[in-house]
Enzyme design. Structure first.
Site, PDB file in Angstrom:
ATOM      1  N   GLY A   1       0.835  -1.209   0.000  1.00 19.08           N
ATOM      2  CA  GLY A   1       0.000   0.000   0.000  1.00 19.08           C
ATOM      3  C   GLY A   1       0.866   1.254   0.000  1.00 19.08           C
TER       4      GLY A   1
ATOM      5  CB  ALA B   1       1.201   3.873  -4.552  1.00 21.28           C
TER       6      ALA B   1
ATOM      7  CE1 TYR C   1     -10.638  -0.628   6.971  1.00 18.37           C
ATOM      8  CE2 TYR C   1     -11.459   0.176   9.073  1.00 18.37           C
ATOM      9  CZ  TYR C   1     -10.471   0.130   8.115  1.00 18.37           C
ATOM     10  OH  TYR C   1      -9.307   0.841   8.302  1.00 18.37           O
TER      11      TYR C   1
ATOM     12  CG  ASP D   1      -4.321  -8.141  -5.348  1.00 17.87           C
ATOM     13  OD1 ASP D   1      -4.379  -8.553  -4.177  1.00 17.87           O
ATOM     14  OD2 ASP D   1      -5.309  -7.787  -6.012  1.00 17.87           O
TER      15      ASP D   1
END
Ligand code: UD1
Length: 379
Positions: A7, A9, A191, A65
Site C-alpha cells: 500500500g 502508493a 472492515y 496485489d
C-alpha cells in the site's frame, strides 16, 4: 536496510516512503493502485520519481496485489522489514462488499504471513496497520457504574434521536473517556473485523516464528493525498470535496459524535518509531492525538477555512457500523516509543485544504449515500 511497504502508493504509504527514504532506508513500494482511491494514479509518488518518471535511487515501485502469493513472494526478496498498509478502507462499503473486504484485508495478510512462515527470508520486523475501529464504541464512564464497555447503540433508541451510548448495566447515558489498548475489542463492521484479523494474525505469527511484529491502531487520519473521490471514508476529505463543489457536508446523526483526528505526518512518526525500536515488538499501540473533535466542528472548520458560507446538513440518520465516540489514550505509545503528536487539527487541516484546492475534487458522496440507503445501511 530495505523496507517493503504494501500500500506504499497510498495516502499514508506515500508519506511514509518519502520519510523512510530521507532517513536512508531503501524502499520497495507494493501497491495495486485500487481505482476507488487512486483516481489520479501515481499522483502520490511524485516526490519519489525522477523527471523521466522512473523511481529515484533507493526506491522500487512494484505493481502487485497482496492476495497473490507469487507477486508478494517476489516483493519480499532481500527485504529486512515489512510495513503492511495495503487494505480496502470503508466501513459502510465493507457491510455489503463483504467478500472483497475479507479477501483483500484478511486473506491478503494470510498470504503475507504464510510466505514469512514457510519461505526463507530476511524479514526482522513487521508493522501492521490496525485501526481504532476494532474497539467498537470507545471507552465510556457511567456516573453510577464507573468505567464501562458499551455495545452498539440500539436502533430503537436512535430512532428517537437519542444518539449517546448507554451504560450496559444500568442504561444511563455514559460519557466518553479516552480509549486505551486494554479496552476489550468489539468490532462492529466487516472492515473492523478484517482489521482485527490483520492485527491478531501478524502478532500471533510474528510470535510463533520469532519475527518481531507491531500493530498500530490508527485513529482518524487526515491530510493531503487523502482520496477526495472515495466517498466511503475519511470524513475530512469527503467534506472538503463537498465544500469545494459548493455543496453542504452531509452529517450523519446530530453531528456531535466525536473522533480523534490525527495528521498523516504523526502516523508516519509512529510507524518510523515502531520500525526502529525494539520496545515496540509484540505490542499494540493506539496512534492518535488524545483529543476528541465533533464531526459538526470538522464541517464548520473546513467551511471557514475554505471560505464557504455553507452550513452542514445534519441528517439525523445513522450509518450502520458507526460508533458514537472514540478518541485515543496515547500514553502507552508515548511511554514505550516516545511518540509525540506534533500537529493540531486546526493547523493540520490547512495542509489538506491547500492540497484539495489544487485537485479536481470529484464529489461522489451522493452515489455512496444512495448505495447505503438502498441497502438500509443509512437510516
Ligand atoms: C472508520 C474507522 C477507522 C478507519 C476508517 C478508515 C470506525 C469507528 N472507524 O473511521 O478506524 O481507519 O474508517 O476507513 O469504524 N460522517 C458524516 N458524513 C460523511 C462521512 C462521515 O457525518 O459524509 C461521519 C460518520 O458517520 C462518522 C464520522 O463522520 O461518525 C467519521 O466517519 P469516517 O471518516 O468514515 O471514519 P470512521 O468511520 O470514524
Amino acid at each position: 536496510m530495505k523496507i517493503l511497504v504494501t500500500g506504499g502508493a497510498g495516502f499514508v504509504g506515500s508519506f511514509l516512503c518519502e520519510n523512510l527514504h530521507k532517513s536512508g532506508y531503501d524502499i520497495r513500494i507494493f501497491d495495486n493502485y485500487e481505482p476507488q482511491v487512486h483516481a489520479a494514479s501515481h499522483g502520490n509518488l511524485g516526490n519519489l520519481l525522477q523527471p523521466n518518471g522512473l523511481p529515484i535511487k533507493g526506491v522500487e515501485i512494484v505493481y502487485g496485489d497482496t492476495r497473490s502469493p507469487t507477486q508478494l513472494e517476489a516483493a519480499l526478496k532481500d527485504v529486512d522489514a515489512v510495513v503492511h498498509l495495503a487494505a480496502q478502507v470503508g466501513v459502510g462499503q465493507s457491510m455489503y462488499e463483504i467478500h472483497r473486504y475479507v479477501d483483500h484485508n484478511t486473506v491478503g495478510t494470510a498470504v503475507l504471513l504464510e510466505l514469512l512462515a514457510s519461505r526463507k527470508h530476511n524479514v526482522k520486523k513487521v508493522v501492521v496497520a490496525s485501526s481504532m475501529s476494532i474497539y467498537g464504541e470507545g471507552g465510556a464512564r457511567c456516573s453510577h457504574c464507573g468505567d464501562v464497555t458499551p455495545t452498539l447503540r440500539e436502533a430503537e433508541q436512535m430512532k428517537l434521536g437519542d444518539w449517546e451510548v448507554r451504560c450496559p448495566s444500568c442504561n444511563r447515558t455514559a460519557s466518553p473517556i479516552p480509549t486505551n489498548e486494554l479496552k476489550p475489542v468489539l468490532p462492529t463492521s466487516i472492515y473492523a473485523i478484517s482489521k482485527r484479523d490483520q492485527e491478531e494474525m501478524c502478532l500471533v505469527v510474528g510470535r510463533a516464528y520469532d519475527i518481531p511484529s507491531v500493530a498500530l491502531r490508527f485513529f482518524n487520519i487526515y491530510g493531503p493525498r487523502q482520496s477526495l473521490g472515495n466517498p466511503y471514508t475519511g470524513v475530512a476529505a469527503i467534506f472538503s470535496s463537498r465544500l469545494l463543489n459548493d455543496r453542504a457536508p452531509v452529517v450523519f446523526e446530530d453531528g456531535n459524535q466525536t473522533r480523534d483526528f490525527v495528521h498523516v505526518t504523526d502516523i508516519v512518526q509512529a510507524i518510523s518509531l515502531a520500525l526502529a525500536k525494539d520496545e515496540a515488538n509484540g505490542q499494540v499501540f493506539n496512534v492518535g492525538t488524545g483529543r476528541p473533535t465533533s464531526i459538526k466542528d470538522v464541517a464548520n472548520l473546513l467551511a471557514r477555512k475554505l471560505r464557504r458560507d455553507i452550513a452542514p446538513q445534519i441528517e439525523n440518520k445513522f450509518r450502520e457500523g458507526d460508533v458514537r465516540h472514540c478518541y485515543a489514550d496515547i500514553s502507552k505509545i508515548q511511554r514505550y516509543l516516545g511518540y509525540k503528536p506534533a500537529v493540531e487539527l486546526e493547523t493540520g487541516i490547512d495542509d489538506l485544504i491547500a492540497w484539495a484546492e489544487d485537485q479536481q475534487a470529484e464529489d461522489r458522496f451522493d452515489l455512496a449515500a444512495a448505495e447505503l440507503a438502498k441497502r438500509g445501511l443509512a437510516r
